[in-house]
Design a protein around this motif. Structure first.
Motif, PDB file in Angstrom:
ATOM      1  N   ALA A   1      -8.746   3.937   1.408  1.00  0.00           N
ATOM      2  CA  ALA A   1      -9.500   2.927   0.969  1.00  0.00           C
ATOM      3  C   ALA A   1     -10.885   3.007   1.825  1.00  0.00           C
ATOM      4  CB  ALA A   1      -8.891   1.384   0.748  1.00  0.00           C
ATOM      5  N   THR A   2     -10.676   3.190   3.177  1.00  0.00           N
ATOM      6  CA  THR A   2     -11.801   3.071   3.899  1.00  0.00           C
ATOM      7  C   THR A   2     -12.755   4.250   3.545  1.00  0.00           C
ATOM      8  OG1 THR A   2     -10.374   2.369   5.834  1.00  0.00           O
ATOM      9  CG2 THR A   2     -12.482   3.401   6.303  1.00  0.00           C
ATOM     10  N   GLN A   3     -12.125   5.571   3.309  1.00  0.00           N
ATOM     11  CA  GLN A   3     -13.096   6.505   2.849  1.00  0.00           C
ATOM     12  C   GLN A   3     -13.787   6.241   1.547  1.00  0.00           C
ATOM     13  OE1 GLN A   3     -10.841  10.499   3.303  1.00  0.00           O
ATOM     14  NE2 GLN A   3     -11.449  10.327   5.450  1.00  0.00           N
ATOM     15  N   THR A   4     -13.071   5.654   0.540  1.00  0.00           N
ATOM     16  CA  THR A   4     -13.451   5.309  -0.685  1.00  0.00           C
ATOM     17  C   THR A   4     -14.733   4.414  -0.317  1.00  0.00           C
ATOM     18  OG1 THR A   4     -11.497   5.455  -1.710  1.00  0.00           O
ATOM     19  CG2 THR A   4     -13.037   4.121  -3.093  1.00  0.00           C
ATOM     20  N   GLY A   5     -14.610   3.333   0.506  1.00  0.00           N
ATOM     21  CA  GLY A   5     -15.686   2.540   0.696  1.00  0.00           C
ATOM     22  C   GLY A   5     -16.890   3.146   1.389  1.00  0.00           C
ATOM     23  N   LEU A   6     -16.687   4.192   2.253  1.00  0.00           N
ATOM     24  CA  LEU A   6     -17.537   5.088   2.999  1.00  0.00           C
ATOM     25  C   LEU A   6     -18.451   5.907   1.930  1.00  0.00           C
ATOM     26  CD1 LEU A   6     -18.827   6.065   5.486  1.00  0.00           C
ATOM     27  CD2 LEU A   6     -17.445   7.910   5.664  1.00  0.00           C
TER      28      LEU A   6
ATOM     29  N   THR B   1     -15.893  -3.737  -7.186  1.00  0.00           N
ATOM     30  CA  THR B   1     -16.022  -2.420  -8.139  1.00  0.00           C
ATOM     31  C   THR B   1     -15.605  -1.294  -7.395  1.00  0.00           C
ATOM     32  OG1 THR B   1     -17.901  -3.478  -9.233  1.00  0.00           O
ATOM     33  CG2 THR B   1     -17.505  -1.274  -9.530  1.00  0.00           C
ATOM     34  N   THR B   2     -16.128  -1.118  -6.192  1.00  0.00           N
ATOM     35  CA  THR B   2     -15.858   0.281  -5.506  1.00  0.00           C
ATOM     36  C   THR B   2     -14.431   0.457  -4.458  1.00  0.00           C
ATOM     37  OG1 THR B   2     -17.051  -0.717  -3.470  1.00  0.00           O
ATOM     38  CG2 THR B   2     -18.339   0.382  -5.169  1.00  0.00           C
ATOM     39  N   VAL B   3     -13.885  -0.898  -4.415  1.00  0.00           N
ATOM     40  CA  VAL B   3     -12.750  -0.729  -3.699  1.00  0.00           C
ATOM     41  C   VAL B   3     -11.530  -1.663  -4.182  1.00  0.00           C
ATOM     42  CG1 VAL B   3     -11.553  -1.211  -1.465  1.00  0.00           C
ATOM     43  CG2 VAL B   3     -13.814  -0.294  -1.392  1.00  0.00           C
ATOM     44  N   LEU B   4     -11.809  -2.936  -4.541  1.00  0.00           N
ATOM     45  CA  LEU B   4     -10.674  -3.827  -4.735  1.00  0.00           C
ATOM     46  C   LEU B   4     -10.163  -3.561  -6.043  1.00  0.00           C
ATOM     47  CD1 LEU B   4     -12.422  -7.306  -3.601  1.00  0.00           C
ATOM     48  CD2 LEU B   4     -10.893  -5.571  -2.527  1.00  0.00           C
TER      49      LEU B   4
ATOM     50  N   THR C   1     -12.056  -2.007   4.695  1.00  0.00           N
ATOM     51  CA  THR C   1     -11.402  -2.285   6.113  1.00  0.00           C
ATOM     52  C   THR C   1     -10.683  -3.482   6.045  1.00  0.00           C
ATOM     53  OG1 THR C   1     -13.526  -1.313   7.167  1.00  0.00           O
ATOM     54  CG2 THR C   1     -12.223  -2.879   8.579  1.00  0.00           C
ATOM     55  N   ALA C   2     -11.214  -4.427   5.345  1.00  0.00           N
ATOM     56  CA  ALA C   2     -10.239  -5.703   5.131  1.00  0.00           C
ATOM     57  C   ALA C   2      -9.036  -5.478   4.493  1.00  0.00           C
ATOM     58  CB  ALA C   2     -11.179  -6.623   4.283  1.00  0.00           C
ATOM     59  N   VAL C   3      -8.852  -4.613   3.339  1.00  0.00           N
ATOM     60  CA  VAL C   3      -7.733  -4.284   2.742  1.00  0.00           C
ATOM     61  C   VAL C   3      -6.824  -3.512   3.422  1.00  0.00           C
ATOM     62  CG1 VAL C   3      -6.750  -2.964   0.792  1.00  0.00           C
ATOM     63  CG2 VAL C   3      -8.745  -4.422   0.265  1.00  0.00           C
TER      64      VAL C   3
ATOM     65  N   SER D   1      -6.565  -3.924   6.385  1.00  0.00           N
ATOM     66  CA  SER D   1      -6.023  -4.749   7.571  1.00  0.00           C
ATOM     67  C   SER D   1      -5.224  -5.966   7.143  1.00  0.00           C
ATOM     68  CB  SER D   1      -7.237  -5.290   8.396  1.00  0.00           C
ATOM     69  OG  SER D   1      -7.828  -4.329   8.905  1.00  0.00           O
ATOM     70  N   ALA D   2      -5.668  -6.580   6.042  1.00  0.00           N
ATOM     71  CA  ALA D   2      -5.007  -7.782   5.805  1.00  0.00           C
ATOM     72  C   ALA D   2      -4.331  -7.662   4.273  1.00  0.00           C
ATOM     73  CB  ALA D   2      -6.006  -8.931   5.423  1.00  0.00           C
ATOM     74  N   GLY D   3      -4.556  -6.476   3.350  1.00  0.00           N
ATOM     75  CA  GLY D   3      -3.719  -6.275   2.244  1.00  0.00           C
ATOM     76  C   GLY D   3      -4.725  -6.973   1.037  1.00  0.00           C
ATOM     77  N   LEU D   4      -4.672  -6.558  -0.120  1.00  0.00           N
ATOM     78  CA  LEU D   4      -5.293  -6.722  -1.210  1.00  0.00           C
ATOM     79  C   LEU D   4      -5.428  -8.184  -1.581  1.00  0.00           C
ATOM     80  CD1 LEU D   4      -6.928  -5.549  -3.506  1.00  0.00           C
ATOM     81  CD2 LEU D   4      -4.919  -5.441  -5.105  1.00  0.00           C
ATOM     82  N   VAL D   5      -4.463  -8.883  -1.709  1.00  0.00           N
ATOM     83  CA  VAL D   5      -4.388 -10.244  -2.348  1.00  0.00           C
ATOM     84  C   VAL D   5      -5.418 -11.265  -1.294  1.00  0.00           C
ATOM     85  CG1 VAL D   5      -2.977 -12.334  -2.789  1.00  0.00           C
ATOM     86  CG2 VAL D   5      -2.192 -10.142  -3.647  1.00  0.00           C
ATOM     87  N   PRO D   6      -5.046 -11.385   0.047  1.00  0.00           N
ATOM     88  CA  PRO D   6      -5.861 -12.162   0.785  1.00  0.00           C
ATOM     89  C   PRO D   6      -7.424 -11.760   0.722  1.00  0.00           C
ATOM     90  CG  PRO D   6      -3.893 -11.343   1.942  1.00  0.00           C
ATOM     91  CD  PRO D   6      -3.894 -10.520   0.953  1.00  0.00           C
ATOM     92  N   VAL D   7      -7.936 -10.510   0.426  1.00  0.00           N
ATOM     93  CA  VAL D   7      -9.066 -10.028   0.419  1.00  0.00           C
ATOM     94  C   VAL D   7      -9.626 -10.465  -1.053  1.00  0.00           C
ATOM     95  CG1 VAL D   7     -10.846  -8.287   0.308  1.00  0.00           C
ATOM     96  CG2 VAL D   7      -8.954  -8.175   1.976  1.00  0.00           C
ATOM     97  N   LEU D   8      -8.919 -10.576  -2.012  1.00  0.00           N
ATOM     98  CA  LEU D   8      -9.325 -11.015  -3.198  1.00  0.00           C
ATOM     99  C   LEU D   8      -9.390 -12.653  -3.330  1.00  0.00           C
ATOM    100  CD1 LEU D   8      -6.954  -9.103  -5.671  1.00  0.00           C
ATOM    101  CD2 LEU D   8      -9.400  -8.859  -5.593  1.00  0.00           C
ATOM    102  N   LEU D   9      -8.633 -13.337  -2.709  1.00  0.00           N
ATOM    103  CA  LEU D   9      -8.705 -14.758  -2.531  1.00  0.00           C
ATOM    104  C   LEU D   9     -10.068 -14.983  -1.640  1.00  0.00           C
ATOM    105  CD1 LEU D   9      -5.125 -15.823  -2.205  1.00  0.00           C
ATOM    106  CD2 LEU D   9      -6.319 -15.974  -4.160  1.00  0.00           C
TER     107      LEU D   9
END
Length: 445
Positions: free
Chosen positions: A52-57, A257-260, A385-387, A389-397
């Motif tokens: 996911a980090t390289q996708t964001g890059l 759009t790009t990561v989540l 980076t957030a996903v 570290s913390a996972g998808l659901v916390p970042v979405l919330l």
């Protein structure tokens, strides 16, 4: 429809919808290609690297040059003319987009080379998008179309691209692989270049002259033009407030759009087809919202429409993905969000075009867009980076909460009262310029 003989300002004496149709057609094909690429490219990086980090890059390397180059090419668009800038940059975008699958087929596509090509695509796409936007008010004037209707039709075009593009992108990725989407993207940019270069009426999209040899004035140079745009924008509190708010929401949208979305599609098992379905559902209902805005926006209260649209378009998308709801519920929420989003760009476009003099549209629009888009390159990086570290659901919330607060708390600022009143320093100046010219066209806004 015949345009007739142009007057002293270059505006045909007869109404013609050909200019507006040409600009909208060029927007449609280039935006459709971009939306296809927005599905294909992140999926390609995600499935080939698993990161996911390289996708964001990759998203950062496309959008950072987009924002920076767009900010500094506004004066050039005003000086050279948006038509020339549009078709040349679209041709360059087509070449760079086609190079990605070509190098991959030759087994030469390393990750650094991919980043370089994506950066080139972003760098030339920024000026191309800006040039098409700048031609909208001239096309509306030539067609004797109310400005809010023209921006509404521009919004419809964008939403149609957002409907067709993700659906086509998801289908192409699922059936033929992600790099096929980049081939189509290149073809769309090439077609857009041809439309702008050959299909628009002669004389449209030319530079607006500044300075006069008769009065002894010299044409302003690049940095003077850039400074004039910055000074003008600084003196428009409403535009600055809009830019800050939209800048934050753009960052969150880019992360989405790009990561989540790709990570949600992979973890939920729905795959790239779900990305296409959700994007197309949102785009289809956004078309409906944009059509209503095109027909009736100039009669509706701008402020209420604007913030209601953001309330529907923002936070619900993040929260529904975090809830692990079935795909049917996700599509329903995206449909409602799309309808609300359809009202946003017509309102924003009308506010900008009616407050900024025509001769300064390129530089002011470039600065405004670049500031509003400044967070987009960071959206993918932060989300990746957030996903991780913390996972998808916390970042979405967290993202959904930030979206809700941004689009509601900023609406309490006093500048928003000006939204429902056409005017501002730029509009008064433009109207004074038009009143001074007996040949100026009468445009309803």
């Amino acid at each position: 429809m015949t345009e007739g003989v142009p007057d002293a300002d270059g505006i045909p004496s007869k109404r013609s919808l050909r200019p507006l149709g040409g600009v909208l057609a060029a927007m449609a094909v280039s935006l459709t290609g971009t939306r296809i690429s927005a599905v294909a490219l992140p999926w390609f990086v995600l499935v080939t690297t698993g990161s996911a980090t390289q996708t964001g890059l990759v998203a950062f390397c496309e959008m950072a040059p987009y924002v920076v180059v767009k900010a500094f090419t506004g004066p050039l668009v005003d000086r050279i003319g948006p038509r020339a800038v549009s078709w040349t940059t679209d041709l360059a975008s087509a070449t760079a987009a086609a190079a990605v699958p070509l190098f991959h087929a030759l087994d030469l596509l390393s990750f650094p080379l991919l980043l370089a090509l994506v950066a080139l695509i972003g760098a030339v796409r920024g000026p191309g998008d800006l040039a098409k936007e700048v031609m909208v008010p001239e096309a509306a004037e030539r067609g004797r179309v109310p400005l809010e209707r023209a921006t509404g039709l521009s919004g419809v075009t964008e939403r149609l691209a957002s409907t067709v593009g993700p659906a086509a992108g998801g289908s192409l990725v699922a059936l033929l692989g992600p790099l096929t989407g980049l081939v189509v993207n290149g073809g769309c940019f090439a077609l857009g270049s041809v439309i702008i270069a050959l299909a628009l009426p002669r004389g449209m999209g030319q530079a607006v002259e500044e300075g006069s040899s008769q009065s002894g004035e010299t044409k302003p140079g690049y940095w003077r033009r850039f400074g004039e745009g910055f000074t003008f924008l600084r003196g428009e509190p409403l535009l600055l407030t809009v830019i800050v708010m939209v800048g934050i929401t753009n960052l969150l949208d880019a992360a989405f759009t790009t990561v989540l979305m790709p990570v949600w599609a992979r973890e939920s098992g729905n795959g790239p087809t779900a990305i296409g379905l959700t994007g197309s559902m949102m785009g289809a209902t956004a078309v409906g919202g944009s059509l209503i805005a095109a027909v009736a926006a100039h009669r509706l209260p701008r402020r209420a429409v604007f913030f209601t649209g953001f309330l529907l378009a923002g936070a619900p998308r993040f929260l529904i993905l975090a809830s692990h709801a079935p795909l049917g519920a996700v599509l329903t929420v995206f449909a409602i969000s799309g309808f609300g989003s359809g009202f946003l760009n017509p309102v924003l476009g009308a506010i900008l075009f009616e407050r900024v003099p025509r001769r300064m549209l390129g530089r002011v629009n470039a600065l405004g867009d670049s500031l509003a888009w400044a967070g987009i390159p960071l959206g993918g990086l932060i989300a990746g980076t957030a996903v991780a570290s913390a996972g998808l659901v916390p970042v979405l919330l967290a993202s959904g909460t930030a979206y809700f607060l941004t689009t509601n708390l900023t609406g309490l600022r006093p500048e928003w009262r000006e939204m429902s009143r056409p005017g501002g320093r730029g509009a008064r100046k433009r109207h004074a310029e038009e009143d001074a010219s007996p040949n100026s066209a009468d445009v309803t806004t």
